[in-house]
Design a protein around this motif. Structure first.
Motif, PDB file in Angstrom:
ATOM      1  N   LEU A 119      14.948  -0.752  10.037  1.00 44.87           N
ATOM      2  CA  LEU A 119      13.834   0.161   9.783  1.00 44.87           C
ATOM      3  C   LEU A 119      14.010   0.906   8.465  1.00 44.87           C
ATOM      4  O   LEU A 119      13.040   1.088   7.722  1.00 44.87           O
ATOM      5  CB  LEU A 119      13.661   1.145  10.936  1.00 44.87           C
ATOM      6  N   ALA A 120      15.222   1.315   8.159  1.00 44.67           N
ATOM      7  CA  ALA A 120      15.466   1.991   6.875  1.00 44.67           C
ATOM      8  C   ALA A 120      15.123   1.052   5.718  1.00 44.67           C
ATOM      9  O   ALA A 120      14.473   1.460   4.746  1.00 44.67           O
ATOM     10  CB  ALA A 120      16.911   2.455   6.776  1.00 44.67           C
ATOM     11  N   LEU A 121      15.539  -0.186   5.821  1.00 46.12           N
ATOM     12  CA  LEU A 121      15.253  -1.177   4.781  1.00 46.12           C
ATOM     13  C   LEU A 121      13.753  -1.412   4.635  1.00 46.12           C
ATOM     14  O   LEU A 121      13.199  -1.341   3.532  1.00 46.12           O
ATOM     15  CB  LEU A 121      15.958  -2.498   5.115  1.00 46.12           C
ATOM     16  N   TYR A 122      13.079  -1.688   5.733  1.00 51.01           N
ATOM     17  CA  TYR A 122      11.648  -2.012   5.688  1.00 51.01           C
ATOM     18  C   TYR A 122      10.811  -0.815   5.238  1.00 51.01           C
ATOM     19  O   TYR A 122       9.862  -0.977   4.474  1.00 51.01           O
ATOM     20  CB  TYR A 122      11.168  -2.536   7.048  1.00 51.01           C
ATOM     21  N   ARG A 123      11.161   0.362   5.709  1.00 49.93           N
ATOM     22  CA  ARG A 123      10.412   1.558   5.279  1.00 49.93           C
ATOM     23  C   ARG A 123      10.603   1.816   3.791  1.00 49.93           C
ATOM     24  O   ARG A 123       9.643   2.152   3.090  1.00 49.93           O
ATOM     25  CB  ARG A 123      10.853   2.770   6.098  1.00 49.93           C
ATOM     26  N   ALA A 124      11.830   1.660   3.319  1.00 49.38           N
ATOM     27  CA  ALA A 124      12.096   1.880   1.894  1.00 49.38           C
ATOM     28  C   ALA A 124      11.336   0.869   1.049  1.00 49.38           C
ATOM     29  O   ALA A 124      10.746   1.235   0.023  1.00 49.38           O
ATOM     30  CB  ALA A 124      13.593   1.796   1.613  1.00 49.38           C
ATOM     31  N   TYR A 125      11.324  -0.385   1.476  1.00 50.96           N
ATOM     32  CA  TYR A 125      10.616  -1.388   0.681  1.00 50.96           C
ATOM     33  C   TYR A 125       9.105  -1.171   0.758  1.00 50.96           C
ATOM     34  O   TYR A 125       8.402  -1.303  -0.253  1.00 50.96           O
ATOM     35  CB  TYR A 125      10.982  -2.824   1.093  1.00 50.96           C
ATOM     36  N   ALA A 126       8.597  -0.833   1.927  1.00 55.06           N
ATOM     37  CA  ALA A 126       7.157  -0.573   2.070  1.00 55.06           C
ATOM     38  C   ALA A 126       6.728   0.564   1.154  1.00 55.06           C
ATOM     39  O   ALA A 126       5.621   0.555   0.608  1.00 55.06           O
ATOM     40  CB  ALA A 126       6.824  -0.244   3.526  1.00 55.06           C
ATOM     41  N   GLU A 127       7.610   1.521   0.956  1.00 56.86           N
ATOM     42  CA  GLU A 127       7.317   2.684   0.115  1.00 56.86           C
ATOM     43  C   GLU A 127       7.483   2.387  -1.373  1.00 56.86           C
ATOM     44  O   GLU A 127       6.643   2.765  -2.183  1.00 56.86           O
ATOM     45  CB  GLU A 127       8.258   3.826   0.521  1.00 56.86           C
ATOM     46  N   ALA A 128       8.569   1.715  -1.736  1.00 56.34           N
ATOM     47  CA  ALA A 128       8.908   1.628  -3.163  1.00 56.34           C
ATOM     48  C   ALA A 128       9.243   0.216  -3.631  1.00 56.34           C
ATOM     49  O   ALA A 128       9.830   0.055  -4.695  1.00 56.34           O
ATOM     50  CB  ALA A 128      10.105   2.545  -3.450  1.00 56.34           C
ATOM     51  N   ALA A 138       6.386  -5.784   4.908  1.00 53.82           N
ATOM     52  CA  ALA A 138       7.275  -4.739   5.424  1.00 53.82           C
ATOM     53  C   ALA A 138       6.488  -3.754   6.290  1.00 53.82           C
ATOM     54  O   ALA A 138       6.916  -3.411   7.402  1.00 53.82           O
ATOM     55  CB  ALA A 138       7.978  -4.021   4.270  1.00 53.82           C
ATOM     56  N   ARG A 139       5.329  -3.316   5.797  1.00 50.11           N
ATOM     57  CA  ARG A 139       4.497  -2.374   6.562  1.00 50.11           C
ATOM     58  C   ARG A 139       4.077  -2.977   7.904  1.00 50.11           C
ATOM     59  O   ARG A 139       4.077  -2.295   8.928  1.00 50.11           O
ATOM     60  CB  ARG A 139       3.262  -1.963   5.767  1.00 50.11           C
ATOM     61  N   GLN A 140       3.710  -4.249   7.891  1.00 46.84           N
ATOM     62  CA  GLN A 140       3.261  -4.904   9.120  1.00 46.84           C
ATOM     63  C   GLN A 140       4.401  -5.134  10.102  1.00 46.84           C
ATOM     64  O   GLN A 140       4.165  -5.202  11.312  1.00 46.84           O
ATOM     65  CB  GLN A 140       2.604  -6.247   8.792  1.00 46.84           C
ATOM     66  N   THR A 141       5.609  -5.248   9.613  1.00 51.13           N
ATOM     67  CA  THR A 141       6.762  -5.533  10.471  1.00 51.13           C
ATOM     68  C   THR A 141       7.363  -4.271  11.068  1.00 51.13           C
ATOM     69  O   THR A 141       7.999  -4.318  12.130  1.00 51.13           O
ATOM     70  CB  THR A 141       7.821  -6.319   9.665  1.00 51.13           C
ATOM     71  N   ILE A 142       7.157  -3.137  10.449  1.00 46.42           N
ATOM     72  CA  ILE A 142       7.750  -1.877  10.927  1.00 46.42           C
ATOM     73  C   ILE A 142       7.424  -1.596  12.400  1.00 46.42           C
ATOM     74  O   ILE A 142       8.338  -1.256  13.166  1.00 46.42           O
ATOM     75  CB  ILE A 142       7.363  -0.704  10.007  1.00 46.42           C
ATOM     76  N   PRO A 143       6.186  -1.750  12.879  1.00 45.27           N
ATOM     77  CA  PRO A 143       5.932  -1.469  14.299  1.00 45.27           C
ATOM     78  C   PRO A 143       6.729  -2.361  15.255  1.00 45.27           C
ATOM     79  O   PRO A 143       7.157  -1.906  16.318  1.00 45.27           O
ATOM     80  CB  PRO A 143       4.425  -1.708  14.450  1.00 45.27           C
ATOM     81  N   VAL A 144       6.952  -3.608  14.879  1.00 47.79           N
ATOM     82  CA  VAL A 144       7.752  -4.511  15.717  1.00 47.79           C
ATOM     83  C   VAL A 144       9.199  -4.018  15.766  1.00 47.79           C
ATOM     84  O   VAL A 144       9.820  -3.968  16.832  1.00 47.79           O
ATOM     85  CB  VAL A 144       7.684  -5.958  15.192  1.00 47.79           C
TER      86      VAL A 144
END
Length: 159
Positions: A119-128, A138-144
């Protein structure tokens, strides 16, 4: 197992993460999730653990295929995780040595740590992140991943 699962040393991800780095880390995470889930399926004494493990195999296999497809679309070499890195392999080896309830408990702890790191990885990539298509993935995968983390915490005796 407080050690980071995706190779992070502090749990923080650099805001300048590249598409290649994101894909490599995500692919390694997927491979670890699939491998650990397959191992625990043959050792588990708890049906809930077996069900969760099947979800992990299905969802992370889907994620791996999506990453491979996206790599062609964004012009990045597809991540080729032929084998796990030493840190992930050590975790798999310890899971293979565990039996029954011990395997269930170890697996649950591993999944909490792995999904917190993912989650830290995906959130960071979705953001920046540096690639729009991968940021969307990344944004679509975060809920899973959030769902997996919640399930892992329940297995681990949490809320």
């Amino acid at each position: 197992f407080a050690a980071p699962v995706l190779g992070q040393t502090t749990g923080a991800i650099s805001p300048a993460i590249t598409a290649e780095d994101f894909m490599a880390r995500a692919a390694m995470g997927d491979r670890f999730e699939i491998e650990s889930a397959k191992v625990v399926q043959s050792k588990s004494q708890a049906q809930v653990t077996e069900v969760f493990a099947r979800h992990l195999v299905d969802d992370h296999s889907t994620s791996s295929r999506a990453l491979e497809s996206l790599s062609r679309d964004v012009g990045v070499s597809p991540p080729n995780v032929v084998k796990l890195d030493p840190a992930h392999q050590a975790k798999i080896d310890s899971l293979r040595e565990a039996e029954g309830r011990q395997a269930d408990e170890l697996f649950a702890r591993m999944q909490v740590a792995a999904h917190e790191d993912a989650l830290a990885l995906y959130r960071a990539y979705a953001e920046a992140g540096d690639n729009a298509a991968l940021k969307q993935f990344a944004r679509q995968t975060i809920p899973v991943l959030e769902q997996h983390l919640a399930m892992a915490k329940k297995l681990n005796g949490g809320p």
